[in-house]
Scaffold this motif. Structure first.
Motif, PDB file in Angstrom:
ATOM      1  N   SER A 199       0.884  -1.011  -0.216  1.00 55.25           N
ATOM      2  CA  SER A 199       0.125   0.178  -0.089  1.00 55.25           C
ATOM      3  C   SER A 199       0.532   0.665  -0.205  1.00 55.25           C
ATOM      4  O   SER A 199       0.426   1.761  -0.817  1.00 55.25           O
ATOM      5  N   ALA A 200       2.068   1.157   0.384  1.00 56.75           N
ATOM      6  CA  ALA A 200       2.784   2.347   0.816  1.00 56.75           C
ATOM      7  C   ALA A 200       3.244   2.234  -0.608  1.00 56.75           C
ATOM      8  O   ALA A 200       3.702   3.461  -1.215  1.00 56.75           O
ATOM      9  N   ILE A 201       3.778   1.230  -1.106  1.00 54.88           N
ATOM     10  CA  ILE A 201       4.529   1.542  -2.739  1.00 54.88           C
ATOM     11  C   ILE A 201       3.241   1.943  -3.581  1.00 54.88           C
ATOM     12  O   ILE A 201       3.431   2.568  -4.244  1.00 54.88           O
ATOM     13  N   LEU A 202       1.847   1.809  -3.388  1.00 54.63           N
ATOM     14  CA  LEU A 202       1.075   2.499  -4.247  1.00 54.63           C
ATOM     15  C   LEU A 202       0.934   3.620  -3.791  1.00 54.63           C
ATOM     16  O   LEU A 202       0.813   4.761  -5.091  1.00 54.63           O
ATOM     17  N   ALA A 203       1.021   4.162  -2.601  1.00 54.00           N
ATOM     18  CA  ALA A 203       0.965   5.641  -2.676  1.00 54.00           C
ATOM     19  C   ALA A 203       2.133   6.563  -2.864  1.00 54.00           C
ATOM     20  O   ALA A 203       2.219   7.557  -3.346  1.00 54.00           O
ATOM     21  N   GLY A 204       3.651   5.550  -2.944  1.00 55.72           N
ATOM     22  CA  GLY A 204       4.481   6.440  -3.864  1.00 55.72           C
ATOM     23  C   GLY A 204       4.808   5.684  -5.218  1.00 55.72           C
ATOM     24  O   GLY A 204       5.309   6.641  -5.857  1.00 55.72           O
ATOM     25  N   THR A 205       3.201   5.454  -5.773  1.00 52.96           N
ATOM     26  CA  THR A 205       3.351   5.493  -7.312  1.00 52.96           C
ATOM     27  C   THR A 205       2.611   6.647  -8.085  1.00 52.96           C
ATOM     28  O   THR A 205       1.972   6.973  -7.689  1.00 52.96           O
ATOM     29  N   PRO A 206       4.100   7.336  -9.153  1.00 52.85           N
ATOM     30  CA  PRO A 206       3.271   8.315  -9.742  1.00 52.85           C
ATOM     31  C   PRO A 206       2.074   7.916  -9.970  1.00 52.85           C
ATOM     32  O   PRO A 206       1.731   6.608 -10.984  1.00 52.85           O
ATOM     33  N   GLN A 207       1.138   9.244 -10.864  1.00 53.53           N
ATOM     34  CA  GLN A 207       0.201   8.867 -11.293  1.00 53.53           C
ATOM     35  C   GLN A 207       0.072   8.750 -13.040  1.00 53.53           C
ATOM     36  O   GLN A 207      -0.994   7.329 -12.506  1.00 53.53           O
ATOM     37  N   THR A 208       0.813   8.364 -12.908  1.00 51.57           N
ATOM     38  CA  THR A 208       1.076   7.897 -14.622  1.00 51.57           C
ATOM     39  C   THR A 208       1.302   6.635 -14.365  1.00 51.57           C
ATOM     40  O   THR A 208       1.302   6.481 -15.519  1.00 51.57           O
ATOM     41  N   GLN A 209       1.966   5.876 -13.361  1.00 50.06           N
ATOM     42  CA  GLN A 209       1.972   5.055 -13.937  1.00 50.06           C
ATOM     43  C   GLN A 209       0.917   3.611 -12.756  1.00 50.06           C
ATOM     44  O   GLN A 209       1.256   3.010 -12.345  1.00 50.06           O
ATOM     45  N   VAL A 222      -3.442  11.091   3.867  1.00 44.66           N
ATOM     46  CA  VAL A 222      -2.895  11.646   3.518  1.00 44.66           C
ATOM     47  C   VAL A 222      -3.598  12.762   2.210  1.00 44.66           C
ATOM     48  O   VAL A 222      -4.113  12.589   1.115  1.00 44.66           O
ATOM     49  N   THR A 223      -1.765  14.568   2.434  1.00 45.32           N
ATOM     50  CA  THR A 223      -2.170  15.116   1.502  1.00 45.32           C
ATOM     51  C   THR A 223      -0.556  15.148  -0.040  1.00 45.32           C
ATOM     52  O   THR A 223      -0.871  14.386   0.361  1.00 45.32           O
ATOM     53  N   PRO A 224      -1.562  16.369  -0.328  1.00 41.77           N
ATOM     54  CA  PRO A 224      -1.188  15.676  -2.078  1.00 41.77           C
ATOM     55  C   PRO A 224       0.308  15.749  -1.901  1.00 41.77           C
ATOM     56  O   PRO A 224       0.682  15.532  -2.032  1.00 41.77           O
ATOM     57  N   GLU A 225       0.401  16.717  -0.897  1.00 34.92           N
ATOM     58  CA  GLU A 225       1.812  17.342  -0.083  1.00 34.92           C
ATOM     59  C   GLU A 225       2.879  15.824  -0.272  1.00 34.92           C
ATOM     60  O   GLU A 225       4.025  15.746  -0.760  1.00 34.92           O
ATOM     61  N   ALA A 226       2.230  15.181   0.702  1.00 40.11           N
ATOM     62  CA  ALA A 226       2.631  14.334   1.565  1.00 40.11           C
ATOM     63  C   ALA A 226       2.587  12.935   0.464  1.00 40.11           C
ATOM     64  O   ALA A 226       4.050  12.485   0.046  1.00 40.11           O
ATOM     65  N   ALA A 228       3.364  13.475  -3.105  1.00 36.12           N
ATOM     66  CA  ALA A 228       4.253  14.396  -3.744  1.00 36.12           C
ATOM     67  C   ALA A 228       5.425  13.534  -2.863  1.00 36.12           C
ATOM     68  O   ALA A 228       6.449  12.638  -4.040  1.00 36.12           O
ATOM     69  N   ARG A 229       5.301  13.881  -1.632  1.00 31.24           N
ATOM     70  CA  ARG A 229       7.472  13.308  -0.898  1.00 31.24           C
ATOM     71  C   ARG A 229       6.997  11.641  -1.354  1.00 31.24           C
ATOM     72  O   ARG A 229       8.637  11.157  -1.464  1.00 31.24           O
ATOM     73  N   MET A 230       5.901  11.135  -0.891  1.00 29.97           N
ATOM     74  CA  MET A 230       6.486   9.997  -0.588  1.00 29.97           C
ATOM     75  C   MET A 230       6.839   8.839  -1.735  1.00 29.97           C
ATOM     76  O   MET A 230       7.616   8.183  -2.753  1.00 29.97           O
ATOM     77  N   GLU A 231       6.535   9.868  -3.190  1.00 29.22           N
ATOM     78  CA  GLU A 231       7.048   9.693  -4.121  1.00 29.22           C
ATOM     79  C   GLU A 231       7.845   9.506  -4.526  1.00 29.22           C
ATOM     80  O   GLU A 231       8.887   9.149  -5.586  1.00 29.22           O
ATOM     81  N   ARG A 232       8.982  10.740  -4.336  1.00 27.47           N
ATOM     82  CA  ARG A 232      10.071  11.376  -4.694  1.00 27.47           C
ATOM     83  C   ARG A 232      11.328  10.263  -4.273  1.00 27.47           C
ATOM     84  O   ARG A 232      12.280   9.988  -4.101  1.00 27.47           O
ATOM     85  N   GLU A 233      11.073  10.080  -2.029  1.00 22.57           N
ATOM     86  CA  GLU A 233      11.200   9.051  -1.692  1.00 22.57           C
ATOM     87  C   GLU A 233      10.934   7.611  -1.573  1.00 22.57           C
ATOM     88  O   GLU A 233      12.281   6.819  -1.845  1.00 22.57           O
TER      89      GLU A 233
END
Length: 309
Positions: A199-209, A222-226, A228-233
């Motif tokens: 689920s954390a991997i899903l949360a960190g997956t970019p929208q295009t994927q 989870v806020t949009p800012e958080a 985006a940070r998860m995706e980068r991390e």
């Protein structure tokens, strides 16, 4: 024998034929837990035996006095005794080491269970009968049947023998094929197949994927800012894992050699005596290294369901 040839002395592990033995002559080598009959596993095995009979015979070994030790199949034999069966068809082992035998038994993974269910249905087994044998309802059976729909073959190959909950595959279906492969690799590399991790991997997956790439990704709390940070991390984590993979094999070999060397040192009484007298803390650490069964951190096993005797 030609020069350099090696002679192998092969020992047969089991007698040639299964034998029917009196249930009273089968002696357990371990006591079942007092609450085992209330467990899901027990109920599933009992339902399978009632519906389709004994699929896999218990394994026993001879004691020489007309009695037999149960090496594998304690629950199956207990169920048969409860059913009033007086004789049990058993496979007789020539080795009395229960630990050695059980160490080589692996539980069905979700993918293997899916394949088993699909094959059974393809052979004409009615869904109702199969669900009854597995002690599950029809919706759960169909969930297993459709488990891999929408999962790419490469991701299935990575997870085919892993103990993943079915919910893991349902989350992977929300990702596009390339992202499914990346997510499966992250699960394998971390040796973590929990729903929370995927689920954390899903949360960190970019929208295009994501499969629903045109819909905004929403995760409760989870806020949009958080996000985006998860995706980068997560992207940085994938890069770090890739770099580690380049040296993992060599370092694992070095650790294995070190472990063997430490174990050999501890086999020397003089070394142990010196460490006990002068470096007791070193001795404790060396013993921990020598006794380690793996260089990997073991993840907590997920709950298993749908196991069959």
């Amino acid at each position: 024998m030609s020069a350099g040839a090696i002679a192998f002395n092969l020992v047969q592990g089991f007698e040639n034929e299964c034998v029917r033995l009196p249930a009273a002559s089968l002696l357990p080598v371990k006591a079942l837990r007092h609450n085992v009959k209330a467990s899901t596993k027990y109920q599933q095995i009992a339902a399978s035996i009632h519906e389709v009979g004994l699929v896999e015979p218990p394994v026993v070994c001879r004691t020489g006095d007309g009695l037999y030790l149960i090496l594998d199949g304690h629950i199956r034999i207990e169920i048969l005794k409860d059913m009033g069966v007086s004789e049990v068809e058993c496979l007789v082992s020539t080795d009395d080491e229960a630990f050695t035998y059980n160490k080589r038994i692996s539980k069905l993974s979700a993918v293997q269970e899916h394949n088993m269910v699909v094959r059974a249905i393809a052979r004409g087994v009615p869904e109702q009968k199969l669900a009854k044998a597995l002690s599950i309802n029809l919706s759960s059976l169909r969930r297993r049947t459709n488990l891999l729909q929408g999962i790419c073959a490469e991701a299935v190959s990575l997870l085919k023998d892993k103990q993943c909950p079915m919910a893991v595959f349902e989350i992977l279906k929300k990702m596009r094929p390339l992202r499914q492969i990346e997510a499966a690799e992250l699960l394998v590399n971390a040796n973590n197949y929990s729903v929370s991790y995927v689920s954390a991997i899903l949360a960190g997956t970019p929208q295009t994927q994501l499969v629903a790439g045109d819909k905004a990704k929403k995760i409760k709390g989870v806020t949009p800012e958080a996000m985006a940070r998860m995706e980068r991390e997560l992207a940085k984590l994938q890069e770090a894992i890739t770099s580690i993979q380049d040296t993992y094999g060599r370092e694992h070999l070095q650790l294995t050699v070190v472990k063997a060397y430490v174990a050999r040192l501890l086999g020397n009484a003089r070394v142990v005596r010196y460490l006990t007298q002068h470096r007791p803390s070193f001795l404790q650490e060396f013993e921990a290294i020598a006794e380690a069964t793996s260089t990997l951190v073991q993840a907590k096993s997920p709950t298993k369901s749908g196991e069959i005797a």
